[in-house]
Design a protein around this motif. Structure first.
Motif, PDB file in Angstrom:
ATOM      1  N   VAL A  45     -61.132 -16.671  -5.714  1.00  0.00           N
ATOM      2  CA  VAL A  45     -59.839 -15.966  -5.704  1.00  0.00           C
ATOM      3  C   VAL A  45     -59.558 -15.070  -7.111  1.00  0.00           C
ATOM      4  N   GLY A  46     -60.424 -15.462  -8.074  1.00  0.00           N
ATOM      5  CA  GLY A  46     -60.376 -14.774  -9.206  1.00  0.00           C
ATOM      6  C   GLY A  46     -60.915 -13.365  -9.147  1.00  0.00           C
ATOM      7  N   ARG A  47     -61.903 -13.326  -8.466  1.00  0.00           N
ATOM      8  CA  ARG A  47     -62.709 -11.939  -8.115  1.00  0.00           C
ATOM      9  C   ARG A  47     -61.920 -11.217  -7.188  1.00  0.00           C
ATOM     10  N   ALA A  48     -61.202 -11.963  -6.245  1.00  0.00           N
ATOM     11  CA  ALA A  48     -60.851 -11.061  -5.283  1.00  0.00           C
ATOM     12  C   ALA A  48     -59.577 -10.536  -6.044  1.00  0.00           C
ATOM     13  N   LEU A  49     -58.936 -11.064  -6.660  1.00  0.00           N
ATOM     14  CA  LEU A  49     -57.454 -10.635  -7.276  1.00  0.00           C
ATOM     15  C   LEU A  49     -58.043  -9.322  -8.256  1.00  0.00           C
ATOM     16  N   LEU A  50     -58.939  -9.472  -9.049  1.00  0.00           N
ATOM     17  CA  LEU A  50     -59.596  -8.459  -9.991  1.00  0.00           C
ATOM     18  C   LEU A  50     -60.022  -7.344  -9.060  1.00  0.00           C
ATOM     19  N   LEU A  51     -60.440  -7.339  -8.364  1.00  0.00           N
ATOM     20  CA  LEU A  51     -61.100  -6.272  -7.318  1.00  0.00           C
ATOM     21  C   LEU A  51     -59.784  -5.446  -6.654  1.00  0.00           C
ATOM     22  N   ASN A  52     -59.102  -6.331  -5.973  1.00  0.00           N
ATOM     23  CA  ASN A  52     -57.919  -5.873  -5.567  1.00  0.00           C
ATOM     24  C   ASN A  52     -56.971  -5.100  -6.448  1.00  0.00           C
ATOM     25  N   PHE A  53     -56.710  -5.589  -7.625  1.00  0.00           N
ATOM     26  CA  PHE A  53     -55.920  -5.077  -8.857  1.00  0.00           C
ATOM     27  C   PHE A  53     -56.766  -3.650  -9.189  1.00  0.00           C
ATOM     28  N   VAL A  54     -57.993  -3.439  -9.252  1.00  0.00           N
ATOM     29  CA  VAL A  54     -58.588  -2.270  -9.328  1.00  0.00           C
ATOM     30  C   VAL A  54     -58.519  -1.146  -8.515  1.00  0.00           C
ATOM     31  N   LEU A  55     -58.489  -1.870  -7.261  1.00  0.00           N
ATOM     32  CA  LEU A  55     -58.385  -0.839  -5.954  1.00  0.00           C
ATOM     33  C   LEU A  55     -56.942  -0.308  -6.076  1.00  0.00           C
ATOM     34  N   LEU A  56     -55.977  -0.974  -6.192  1.00  0.00           N
ATOM     35  CA  LEU A  56     -54.695  -0.433  -6.376  1.00  0.00           C
ATOM     36  C   LEU A  56     -54.381   0.428  -7.514  1.00  0.00           C
ATOM     37  N   LEU A  57     -55.028  -0.077  -8.601  1.00  0.00           N
ATOM     38  CA  LEU A  57     -54.991   0.998  -9.531  1.00  0.00           C
ATOM     39  C   LEU A  57     -55.530   2.508  -9.480  1.00  0.00           C
ATOM     40  N   ILE A  58     -56.740   2.512  -8.948  1.00  0.00           N
ATOM     41  CA  ILE A  58     -57.339   3.778  -8.213  1.00  0.00           C
ATOM     42  C   ILE A  58     -56.565   4.558  -7.612  1.00  0.00           C
ATOM     43  N   PHE A  59     -55.951   3.585  -6.519  1.00  0.00           N
ATOM     44  CA  PHE A  59     -55.075   4.320  -5.507  1.00  0.00           C
ATOM     45  C   PHE A  59     -53.803   5.089  -6.182  1.00  0.00           C
ATOM     46  N   ALA A  60     -53.134   4.232  -7.121  1.00  0.00           N
ATOM     47  CA  ALA A  60     -52.078   4.956  -7.980  1.00  0.00           C
ATOM     48  C   ALA A  60     -52.141   5.943  -8.547  1.00  0.00           C
ATOM     49  N   LEU A  61     -53.391   5.758  -9.594  1.00  0.00           N
ATOM     50  CA  LEU A  61     -53.730   6.895 -10.410  1.00  0.00           C
ATOM     51  C   LEU A  61     -54.234   8.155  -9.421  1.00  0.00           C
ATOM     52  N   GLN A  62     -54.970   7.994  -8.435  1.00  0.00           N
ATOM     53  CA  GLN A  62     -55.372   9.080  -7.619  1.00  0.00           C
ATOM     54  C   GLN A  62     -54.292   9.668  -7.052  1.00  0.00           C
ATOM     55  N   HIS A  63     -53.406   9.055  -6.375  1.00  0.00           N
ATOM     56  CA  HIS A  63     -52.454   9.636  -5.571  1.00  0.00           C
ATOM     57  C   HIS A  63     -51.251  10.325  -6.747  1.00  0.00           C
ATOM     58  N   GLY A  64     -50.896   9.378  -7.456  1.00  0.00           N
ATOM     59  CA  GLY A  64     -50.050   9.923  -8.622  1.00  0.00           C
ATOM     60  C   GLY A  64     -50.428  11.135  -9.409  1.00  0.00           C
ATOM     61  N   GLY A  65     -51.847  11.214  -9.814  1.00  0.00           N
ATOM     62  CA  GLY A  65     -52.223  12.421 -10.458  1.00  0.00           C
ATOM     63  C   GLY A  65     -52.477  13.429  -9.641  1.00  0.00           C
ATOM     64  N   MET A  66     -52.731  13.343  -8.479  1.00  0.00           N
ATOM     65  CA  MET A  66     -52.851  14.657  -7.509  1.00  0.00           C
ATOM     66  C   MET A  66     -51.785  15.475  -7.261  1.00  0.00           C
ATOM     67  N   ALA A  67     -50.439  14.370  -7.119  1.00  0.00           N
ATOM     68  CA  ALA A  67     -49.319  15.372  -7.036  1.00  0.00           C
ATOM     69  C   ALA A  67     -48.880  16.146  -8.009  1.00  0.00           C
ATOM     70  N   ARG A  68     -49.292  16.070  -9.331  1.00  0.00           N
ATOM     71  CA  ARG A  68     -48.961  16.670 -10.463  1.00  0.00           C
ATOM     72  C   ARG A  68     -49.440  18.184 -10.139  1.00  0.00           C
ATOM     73  N   PRO A  69     -48.359  19.096 -10.626  1.00  0.00           N
ATOM     74  CA  PRO A  69     -48.624  20.390 -10.239  1.00  0.00           C
ATOM     75  C   PRO A  69     -49.650  21.146 -11.102  1.00  0.00           C
ATOM     76  N   GLY A  70     -49.949  20.418 -12.264  1.00  0.00           N
ATOM     77  CA  GLY A  70     -51.078  20.857 -13.121  1.00  0.00           C
ATOM     78  C   GLY A  70     -52.541  20.577 -12.566  1.00  0.00           C
ATOM     79  N   PHE A  71     -52.508  19.532 -11.900  1.00  0.00           N
ATOM     80  CA  PHE A  71     -53.872  19.260 -11.352  1.00  0.00           C
ATOM     81  C   PHE A  71     -54.172  20.168  -9.977  1.00  0.00           C
ATOM     82  N   ARG A  72     -53.011  20.411  -9.323  1.00  0.00           N
ATOM     83  CA  ARG A  72     -53.173  21.114  -8.080  1.00  0.00           C
ATOM     84  C   ARG A  72     -53.605  22.586  -8.451  1.00  0.00           C
ATOM     85  N   ARG A  73     -52.870  23.091  -9.632  1.00  0.00           N
ATOM     86  CA  ARG A  73     -53.328  24.383 -10.147  1.00  0.00           C
ATOM     87  C   ARG A  73     -54.814  24.405 -10.420  1.00  0.00           C
ATOM     88  N   TRP A  74     -55.257  23.263 -11.253  1.00  0.00           N
ATOM     89  CA  TRP A  74     -56.599  23.008 -11.648  1.00  0.00           C
ATOM     90  C   TRP A  74     -57.667  23.080 -10.320  1.00  0.00           C
TER      91      TRP A  74
END
Length: 251
Positions: A45-74
């Protein structure tokens, strides 16, 4: 990119997106595919929770970051304006597929609906969430949103379209973010809810709330009438409040 290569690239990315959506419907709905979000656990369970948290964090950072106008211009400065949206879609599809294929079931049943009629009703609501998300993209410009219009326009040697005028068609008169609303329906309309599924649902809900607010901050800066729209129409859940008048649909 060369014109024909860019068209193939955009078409291939769109096909990957369609495949990702189809697999996602099966994965999150516990349908057809062998390994789903509510499958039996395979690691502690501990390893599963850690990996799932990392996957959710990557998902949030990637989707949230790409939506920013500055990133899209870059990004447009690197791959070109015609390929910018397709490249964003590609990165999103890769991230979502990684999340699904690497997600670790935890077990621990939170709820399981046994009544057949109730199960089918919940599944119908689940499918309605997917339908809402897809429909909402067509209400604006589905093919522009996912890059096909840009790559096809480049192939046909057409000048890039100016940014479309702000509109609030159909579902956008009831909620400001019907795509996010559909996501919430998908993650919570579950006849079976394991702890793994619950972790995912809570994580996506947090992302949706904060992601929508960040997106609205950018929209309010770019679109003068967006503040009025925000006052009139709820963000995620419909209400009986007065809607935005049709004549307000302009920049």
């Amino acid at each position: 990119m060369k014109t024909k290569m860019l068209l193939v690239y955009g078409t291939g990315v769109y096909a990957l997106l369609v495949g990702t959506v189809i697999y996602g419907i099966a994965f999150f709905g516990n349908l057809v595919v062998a390994r789903t979000i509510d499958a039996a656990p395979t690691i502690e369970v501990g390893r599963a929770l850690l990996l799932n948290f990392v996957l959710l964090l990557i998902f949030a950072l990637q989707h949230g970051g790409m939506a920013r106008p500055g990133f899209r211009r870059w990004l447009a400065g690197i791959v070109g304006p015609a390929a910018e949206r397709s490249t964003c879609v590609l990165l999103s599809a890769v991230t979502v597929n990684a999340l699904m294929f690497l997600w670790q079931p935890i077990g621990w049943m939170v709820w399981s609906v046994e009544n057949a009629l109730a199960r089918y009703t919940i599944l119908a609501v689940y499918f309605s969430g997917w339908a809402l998300m897809i429909w909402a993209t067509f209400l604006l410009d589905h093919f522009e949103m996912f890059g096909l219009r840009q790559t096809w326009g480049d192939y046909r040697d057409r000048a890039p379209r100016r940014e479309p005028a702000f509109r609030t068609p159909s579902a956008y008169r009831f909620v400001r973010h019907p795509i996010y609303t559909g996501w919430l329906v998908v993650v919570w309309a579950a006849p079976v809810m394991t702890m793994s599924h619950l972790v995912f649902s809570v994580g996506i809900t947090v992302y949706v709330i904060f992601g929508a607010r960040l997106e609205e901050r950018d929209l309010a800066q770019r679109i003068p009438c967006y503040r009025q729209y925000r006052r009139k129409v709820p963000m995620l859940l419909p209400s009986w409040r007065k809607r935005l008048a049709p004549e307000a649909e302009r920049r």
